[in-house]
Design a protein around this motif. Structure first.
Motif, PDB file in Angstrom:
ATOM      1  N   THR A 197       0.929  -1.135   0.080  1.00  0.00           N
ATOM      2  CA  THR A 197      -0.012   0.027  -0.038  1.00  0.00           C
ATOM      3  C   THR A 197       0.851   1.247  -0.075  1.00  0.00           C
ATOM      4  O   THR A 197       1.661   1.302   0.981  1.00  0.00           O
ATOM      5  N   LEU A 198       0.654   2.286  -0.660  1.00  0.00           N
ATOM      6  CA  LEU A 198       1.266   3.553  -0.802  1.00  0.00           C
ATOM      7  C   LEU A 198       0.794   4.274   0.368  1.00  0.00           C
ATOM      8  O   LEU A 198      -0.252   4.476   0.642  1.00  0.00           O
ATOM      9  N   GLU A 199       1.723   4.467   1.260  1.00  0.00           N
ATOM     10  CA  GLU A 199       1.454   5.176   2.426  1.00  0.00           C
ATOM     11  C   GLU A 199       1.783   6.731   2.420  1.00  0.00           C
ATOM     12  O   GLU A 199       1.306   7.335   3.217  1.00  0.00           O
ATOM     13  N   GLY A 200       2.561   7.313   1.426  1.00  0.00           N
ATOM     14  CA  GLY A 200       2.657   8.608   1.345  1.00  0.00           C
ATOM     15  C   GLY A 200       3.946   8.782   0.469  1.00  0.00           C
ATOM     16  O   GLY A 200       4.606   7.850   0.103  1.00  0.00           O
ATOM     17  N   ILE A 201       4.231  10.147   0.450  1.00  0.00           N
ATOM     18  CA  ILE A 201       5.561  10.352  -0.604  1.00  0.00           C
ATOM     19  C   ILE A 201       6.231  11.562   0.466  1.00  0.00           C
ATOM     20  O   ILE A 201       5.751  12.383   0.873  1.00  0.00           O
ATOM     21  N   LEU A 202       7.673  11.235   0.506  1.00  0.00           N
ATOM     22  CA  LEU A 202       8.282  12.017   1.097  1.00  0.00           C
ATOM     23  C   LEU A 202       8.855  12.945   0.153  1.00  0.00           C
ATOM     24  O   LEU A 202       9.712  12.341  -0.947  1.00  0.00           O
ATOM     25  N   ARG A 203       8.800  14.382   0.154  1.00  0.00           N
ATOM     26  CA  ARG A 203       8.965  15.170  -0.829  1.00  0.00           C
ATOM     27  C   ARG A 203      10.355  15.354  -0.764  1.00  0.00           C
ATOM     28  O   ARG A 203      11.090  15.965   0.540  1.00  0.00           O
ATOM     29  N   LYS A 204      11.225  15.379  -1.955  1.00  0.00           N
ATOM     30  CA  LYS A 204      12.680  15.997  -1.895  1.00  0.00           C
ATOM     31  C   LYS A 204      13.682  15.513  -0.838  1.00  0.00           C
ATOM     32  O   LYS A 204      14.287  16.201  -0.104  1.00  0.00           O
ATOM     33  N   ASP A 205      13.411  14.009  -0.379  1.00  0.00           N
ATOM     34  CA  ASP A 205      13.990  13.532   0.879  1.00  0.00           C
ATOM     35  C   ASP A 205      15.375  12.964   0.459  1.00  0.00           C
ATOM     36  O   ASP A 205      16.096  12.638   1.404  1.00  0.00           O
ATOM     37  N   THR A 206      15.784  12.756  -0.939  1.00  0.00           N
ATOM     38  CA  THR A 206      16.936  11.671  -1.015  1.00  0.00           C
ATOM     39  C   THR A 206      17.847  12.582  -2.058  1.00  0.00           C
ATOM     40  O   THR A 206      17.328  12.763  -3.211  1.00  0.00           O
ATOM     41  N   LEU A 207      18.937  12.803  -1.793  1.00  0.00           N
ATOM     42  CA  LEU A 207      19.825  13.524  -2.796  1.00  0.00           C
ATOM     43  C   LEU A 207      20.681  12.487  -3.624  1.00  0.00           C
ATOM     44  O   LEU A 207      21.136  11.393  -3.246  1.00  0.00           O
ATOM     45  N   MET A 208      20.281  12.443  -4.905  1.00  0.00           N
ATOM     46  CA  MET A 208      20.749  11.427  -6.038  1.00  0.00           C
ATOM     47  C   MET A 208      22.114  11.898  -6.491  1.00  0.00           C
ATOM     48  O   MET A 208      22.649  13.330  -6.162  1.00  0.00           O
ATOM     49  N   ASN A 209      23.099  11.332  -7.271  1.00  0.00           N
ATOM     50  CA  ASN A 209      24.076  11.638  -7.811  1.00  0.00           C
ATOM     51  C   ASN A 209      24.441  12.766  -8.460  1.00  0.00           C
ATOM     52  O   ASN A 209      25.316  13.418  -8.362  1.00  0.00           O
ATOM     53  N   ALA A 210      23.506  13.180  -9.398  1.00  0.00           N
ATOM     54  CA  ALA A 210      23.442  14.175 -10.286  1.00  0.00           C
ATOM     55  C   ALA A 210      23.140  15.765  -9.353  1.00  0.00           C
ATOM     56  O   ALA A 210      22.799  16.502 -10.122  1.00  0.00           O
ATOM     57  N   GLY A 211      22.885  15.499  -8.289  1.00  0.00           N
ATOM     58  CA  GLY A 211      22.245  16.799  -7.457  1.00  0.00           C
ATOM     59  C   GLY A 211      20.958  16.952  -7.498  1.00  0.00           C
ATOM     60  O   GLY A 211      20.293  17.751  -6.827  1.00  0.00           O
ATOM     61  N   TYR A 212      20.053  16.042  -8.109  1.00  0.00           N
ATOM     62  CA  TYR A 212      18.594  15.930  -8.141  1.00  0.00           C
ATOM     63  C   TYR A 212      18.116  15.575  -6.642  1.00  0.00           C
ATOM     64  O   TYR A 212      18.771  14.422  -6.234  1.00  0.00           O
ATOM     65  N   ARG A 213      17.214  16.109  -6.097  1.00  0.00           N
ATOM     66  CA  ARG A 213      16.553  15.748  -4.863  1.00  0.00           C
ATOM     67  C   ARG A 213      15.274  14.921  -5.258  1.00  0.00           C
ATOM     68  O   ARG A 213      14.404  15.622  -5.626  1.00  0.00           O
ATOM     69  N   ARG A 214      15.194  13.663  -5.270  1.00  0.00           N
ATOM     70  CA  ARG A 214      14.095  12.833  -5.457  1.00  0.00           C
ATOM     71  C   ARG A 214      12.972  12.801  -4.382  1.00  0.00           C
ATOM     72  O   ARG A 214      13.083  13.110  -3.083  1.00  0.00           O
ATOM     73  N   ASN A 215      11.693  12.773  -4.972  1.00  0.00           N
ATOM     74  CA  ASN A 215      10.600  12.589  -3.853  1.00  0.00           C
ATOM     75  C   ASN A 215      10.634  10.985  -3.775  1.00  0.00           C
ATOM     76  O   ASN A 215      10.658  10.287  -4.797  1.00  0.00           O
TER      77      ASN A 215
END
Length: 190
Positions: free
Chosen positions: A150-168
């Motif tokens: 079950t999708l319980e929620g989305i953490l916004r911009k919580d993880t820094l990716m290699n190229a500097g992008y912050r993923r949800n």
């Protein structure tokens, strides 16, 4: 703590070590294999560091890492792990999963996830299993949803990716009381 070996007729998940990870070097170099991950396994040195981090987590009892062997194709396919293991609250994550492109869509992932969920709920007797997935990764999201999570929620911009992008990050979960129904419906053909 000892890493278990989980297996059925299709797949074998066994402890990944610095002695066997070399079986994954060519797979780890496949193009865009872990595009949606903040990790980098693109060179033998980076893959070794990735494994060392997993083994360090194992020593701290927060990670149980596996190497994946496809028994039907008789070859190594990738890696997966239990992570962020919270022994007190009986919650863990299944993730850090990557398998070579030739294994994707073959049913291998479904067999792996069944073994891991079965171990988490029936052997460890955990209360919840979570999956964290980049919101852009529709393929992985659909796969986890097919497992009954079950999708319980989305953490916004919580993880820094290699190229500097912050993923949800999409947070999915399966509760212990949901497992019997999921096991008998989603995995009935295994």
């Amino acid at each position: 703590m000892k890493t278990p070996t989980l297996e059925n007729e299709c797949v074998k998940l066994s402890p990944i070590t610095l002695d066997n990870y070399h079986h994954l070097i060519s797979i780890a170099q496949e193009k865009n294999l872990i595009y949606f991950s903040p990790s980098d396994i693109s060179t033998p040195e980076k893959l070794e560091t990735y494994i060392e981090v997993a083994l360090d987590g194992f020593q701290k009892k927060t990670v149980i890492p596996f190497i994946i062997y496809d028994k039907l194709k008789q070859t190594y396919a990738g890696s997966t792990r239990f992570g962020l293991i919270n022994w007190e609250n009986k919650v863990l994550h299944i993730g850090w999963t990557w398998i070579g492109h030739e294994f994707q869509g073959s049913g291998l992932n479904t067999h792996m996830k069944f073994l891991m969920l079965q171990y988490a709920f029936e052997i460890l007797e955990f209360e919840k299993v979570e999956f964290r997935i980049d919101d852009r990764n529709q393929k992985s999201r659909k796969a986890v949803e097919k497992l009954g999570a079950t999708l319980e929620g989305i953490l916004r911009k919580d993880t820094l990716m290699n190229a500097g992008y912050r993923r949800n990050t999409c947070c999915y979960g399966i509760l212990k009381e949901e497992w019997p129904n999921i096991k008998s419906t989603v995995f009935k053909s295994l």
